[in-house]
Write a protein that holds these residues in place. Structure first.
Motif, short mmCIF file in Angstrom:
data_model
loop_
_atom_site.label_atom_id
_atom_site.label_comp_id
_atom_site.label_asym_id
_atom_site.label_seq_id
_atom_site.Cartn_x
_atom_site.Cartn_y
_atom_site.Cartn_z
N GLY A 165 0.79 -1.27 -0.21
CA GLY A 165 -0.07 0.09 -0.08
C GLY A 165 0.85 1.33 -0.05
O GLY A 165 0.41 2.42 -0.69
N LEU A 166 2.06 1.27 0.67
CA LEU A 166 2.71 2.20 0.59
C LEU A 166 3.47 2.76 -0.74
O LEU A 166 3.38 3.70 -1.21
CB LEU A 166 4.23 2.20 1.48
CG LEU A 166 5.05 3.15 1.64
CD1 LEU A 166 4.80 4.56 1.93
CD2 LEU A 166 6.31 2.80 2.36
N PHE A 167 3.81 1.48 -1.45
CA PHE A 167 4.29 1.72 -2.74
C PHE A 167 3.37 2.04 -4.05
O PHE A 167 3.67 2.83 -4.76
CB PHE A 167 5.13 0.52 -3.08
CG PHE A 167 6.36 0.36 -2.25
CD1 PHE A 167 7.26 1.08 -2.21
CD2 PHE A 167 6.07 -0.89 -1.36
CE1 PHE A 167 8.37 0.67 -1.39
CE2 PHE A 167 7.43 -1.18 -0.58
CZ PHE A 167 8.28 -0.59 -0.57
N VAL A 168 2.13 1.46 -3.76
CA VAL A 168 1.14 1.85 -4.71
C VAL A 168 0.01 2.49 -4.37
O VAL A 168 -0.42 3.73 -4.97
CB VAL A 168 0.52 0.42 -5.09
CG1 VAL A 168 -0.40 0.56 -6.14
CG2 VAL A 168 1.68 -0.69 -5.72
N TYR A 172 6.13 6.26 -6.31
CA TYR A 172 7.50 5.94 -6.42
C TYR A 172 8.13 5.71 -7.80
O TYR A 172 9.26 6.15 -7.83
CB TYR A 172 7.85 4.72 -5.29
CG TYR A 172 7.45 5.09 -4.18
CD1 TYR A 172 8.24 5.50 -3.00
CD2 TYR A 172 6.02 5.20 -3.53
CE1 TYR A 172 7.90 5.67 -1.73
CE2 TYR A 172 5.88 5.43 -2.25
CZ TYR A 172 6.86 5.62 -1.37
OH TYR A 172 6.50 6.10 -0.06
N VAL A 173 7.39 5.13 -8.62
CA VAL A 173 7.77 5.12 -10.20
C VAL A 173 8.21 6.57 -10.65
O VAL A 173 9.09 6.74 -11.36
CB VAL A 173 6.81 4.16 -10.91
CG1 VAL A 173 7.44 4.04 -12.33
CG2 VAL A 173 6.92 2.66 -10.40
N ALA A 174 7.20 7.34 -10.28
CA ALA A 174 7.17 8.56 -10.91
C ALA A 174 8.51 9.33 -10.53
O ALA A 174 9.30 10.08 -11.29
CB ALA A 174 6.04 9.57 -10.56
N VAL A 175 9.05 9.27 -9.08
CA VAL A 175 9.95 10.03 -8.56
C VAL A 175 11.38 9.22 -9.34
O VAL A 175 12.11 9.90 -9.76
CB VAL A 175 10.18 9.72 -7.19
CG1 VAL A 175 11.66 10.11 -6.46
CG2 VAL A 175 9.02 10.64 -6.60
N LEU A 176 11.35 7.76 -9.43
CA LEU A 176 12.61 7.26 -9.94
C LEU A 176 12.77 7.57 -11.51
O LEU A 176 13.70 7.88 -12.10
CB LEU A 176 12.29 5.76 -9.97
CG LEU A 176 12.25 5.10 -8.29
CD1 LEU A 176 12.14 3.61 -8.56
CD2 LEU A 176 13.57 5.52 -7.76
N GLY A 204 9.95 1.24 -13.52
CA GLY A 204 8.67 0.25 -13.62
C GLY A 204 9.05 -1.02 -13.25
O GLY A 204 8.44 -1.42 -12.32
N GLN A 205 9.92 -1.58 -13.92
CA GLN A 205 10.38 -2.87 -13.52
C GLN A 205 11.04 -3.13 -12.13
O GLN A 205 10.61 -4.07 -11.42
CB GLN A 205 11.27 -3.47 -14.63
CG GLN A 205 10.66 -3.74 -16.05
CD GLN A 205 10.75 -2.28 -16.94
OE1 GLN A 205 10.95 -1.32 -16.24
NE2 GLN A 205 10.52 -2.35 -18.02
N VAL A 206 11.77 -2.22 -11.91
CA VAL A 206 12.44 -2.09 -10.35
C VAL A 206 11.37 -2.20 -9.33
O VAL A 206 11.32 -2.90 -8.31
CB VAL A 206 13.34 -1.05 -10.21
CG1 VAL A 206 13.83 -0.95 -8.85
CG2 VAL A 206 14.68 -1.07 -11.24
N ILE A 266 9.86 -4.76 -6.21
CA ILE A 266 9.95 -4.44 -4.76
C ILE A 266 8.52 -4.47 -4.31
O ILE A 266 8.38 -5.01 -3.44
CB ILE A 266 10.21 -3.02 -4.74
CG1 ILE A 266 11.83 -2.70 -4.94
CG2 ILE A 266 9.88 -2.44 -3.23
CD1 ILE A 266 12.23 -1.27 -5.27
N VAL A 267 7.35 -4.47 -5.18
CA VAL A 267 6.22 -4.50 -4.93
C VAL A 267 5.88 -5.97 -4.62
O VAL A 267 5.11 -6.33 -3.73
CB VAL A 267 4.95 -3.81 -5.78
CG1 VAL A 267 3.62 -4.37 -5.79
CG2 VAL A 267 5.06 -2.45 -5.76
N LEU A 268 6.27 -6.77 -5.44
CA LEU A 268 5.99 -8.27 -5.39
C LEU A 268 6.35 -8.95 -4.00
O LEU A 268 6.26 -9.57 -3.64
CB LEU A 268 6.83 -9.01 -6.74
CG LEU A 268 6.66 -10.46 -6.57
CD1 LEU A 268 5.08 -11.07 -6.81
CD2 LEU A 268 7.67 -11.15 -7.65
#
Length: 483
Positions: free
Chosen positions: A51-54, A292-296, A305-307, A311-313
């Protein structure tokens, strides 16, 4: 399960405490197989979920930079609740944690009700997380259907939990470790980007925090709406107090975990969200989709996105692993106290509550099935009816601590090694905060639906508790010698 390797925990005598769950495999108790490093990482990783990441993107989109206040308010509430729970858990480590304390402090009905609601919450989470993990794996290997990935993931982690508590701890140690490293790397990279210390970046200042409508673009009320989302992201912080009952030094582990909850929430949640809303406009579509993807992507990290999928998995697998563990230990504790089938209170030669694990996983598999066949009906009901359980759990912890403090001071004052701050005033503050969140949920469309259905689920379980209590009293009266 073979008869020669399974033993049943002795039932507690009337009016006594449940037996301590620490022991050796085969003696009727859970095995103390978790090491201090396992407990430390479970405590740290317990607050870092998918939930934190997404999910944080939706909160930022609805609240703006003011989501920081939502996280801060929810964080204060979690810190207070964890301190109360830590006080009770350090004095009396139990596999049922707050359910066992509610049983003793408030009555059998309270322990029964909150225990089964908590179990229900986690078995529904199993289905949610298994489906989330299956979606990612299906993207990587589309030849395997999504439902098959869900079953594979569930089966693999079930086997891990069945093998030994140490294997659960080891898997969770590495899962949590990956999450912690990922967040730490994000904080370093994001922090450098804020000050323009990375190639092709300039210092951003406070323009994104104060621009685009200001710090509170949608008003103060949006802070409380955002808090509804944030509160449920913190569910899982309490897992360490259940796991403490199977550790080598539960008192030390609980004390360390509860003392560190402040910096864990401050660094992982507030720190990372602060970087997101500082680096990027809160109302951008990229932040809403995946902050988080947006910041990266913003700082030029290739394949962001793949990274983040990896992490989400990892976060999903961690939640699944802990969900199986937590649900099974609560079921074990309920069985031990006579509030669930006696078979739930059995352990095998490795000190694992095999029946409790399998029973929890079976319900999880059923929920996964409904998630694919009836996502808008049966599964929607399951999901919404467990939505407010976190608030019910925290409320019960508060009221239990008010009573348990007096019991501990009277019976075993030397065990009071972790103390709630400013008792009982901060306990009542926490009760007021929880009451406010519950009341505010009725003003939010999605929150209102969750609260109504959760109250229905709570009423059903409470009704079952009353019936079980009546049967228990009737059996006790029948056993008394007649004059």
């Amino acid at each position: 399960m073979s008869a020669d390797t399974t033993k049943q925990a002795a039932p507690p005598t009337p009016g006594s405490q449940p037996p301590a769950p620490i022991g050796h495999g085969g003696d009727g108790h859970l095995k103390a197989g978790l090491k201090n490093r396992h407990l430390s990482m479970i405590a740290i990783g317990g607050v870092i979920g998918a939930g934190l990441f997404v999910g944080s993107g939706a909160g930022i989109a609805s609240t703006g930079p003011g989501i920081l206040l939502s996280y801060a308010l929810a964080g204060v509430l979690v810190v207070l609740v964890m301190r109360m729970l830590g006080e009770m858990a350090a004095a009396d480590p139990q596999s049922g944690s707050f359910s066992a304390y509610a049983d003793r402090a408030l009555g059998r009905w309270a322990g029964f009700t909150i225990g089964w609601l908590y179990w229900f919450f986690w078995v529904v989470v199993l289905a949610v997380e298994a489906t989330a993990g299956a979606k990612i794996l299906n993207q990587w290997v589309p030849g395997v259907p999504q439902w098959a990935w869900a079953l594979i993931v569930m089966a693999a982690l079930t086997a891990t939990n069945l093998f030994s508590v140490a294997s659960y701890g080891e898997f969770e140690f590495w899962f949590a470790g990956i999450k912690v490293v990922a967040i730490a790397a994000f904080l370093v990279i994001g922090g450098l980007a804020v000050f323009g210390a990375l190639p092709d970046t300039d210092a951003v200042g406070l323009s994104n925090l104060t621009g685009h409508g200001g710090f509170l673009p949608n008003g103060v009320g949006a802070v409380f709406t955002g808090m509804l989302t944030v509160v449920f992201a913190f569910m899982g912080s309490e897992i360490v107090t259940l796991a403490a009952g199977e550790s080598e030094d539960p008192e030390k582990a609980v004390s360390k975990a509860t003392n560190s909850v402040i910096w864990r929430i401050g660094v992982f949640y507030l720190g990372s969200i602060l970087l997101v809303v500082t680096l990027l406009p809160w109302d951008s579509a990229e932040v809403k989709a995946s902050p988080y993807v947006a910041v990266l992507n913003h700082v030029g990290i290739p394949h962001a996105g793949q990274v983040m999928d990896v992490i989400v998995l990892t976060a999903v697998l961690s939640c699944l692993n802990s969900g199986m563990y937590t649900a099974s230990r609560m079921a074990f504790s309920l069985g031990q106290r006579g509030d669930a089938p006696k078979a739930f209170a059995t352990v095998n030669s490795r000190g694992v509550p095999q029946v409790a694990i399998l029973s929890s996983v079976v319900f999880g598999f059923v929920a996964v099935f409904f998630n694919y066949t009836s996502p808008d009906t049966v599964f929607s009901f399951l999901l919404n009816s467990s939505g407010a359980v976190a608030l019910f759990v925290w409320l019960v912890i508060c009221f239990s601590q008010l009573r348990m403090r007096k019991i501990i001071e009277r019976e075993t004052p030397e065990r009071l090694t972790v103390r709630m701050w400013l008792y009982p005033y901060l306990t009542w503050v926490a009760i007021g905060m929880i009451g406010f969140v519950i009341a505010y949920m009725f003003t939010d469309e999605d929150g209102r639906k969750q609260m109504y259905l959760s109250l229905v689920a709570a009423a059903i379980v409470l009704g079952a508790a009353v019936l079980v209590g009546r049967r228990r009293r009737a059996a006790a009266e029948a056993a008394l010698p007649k004059a």
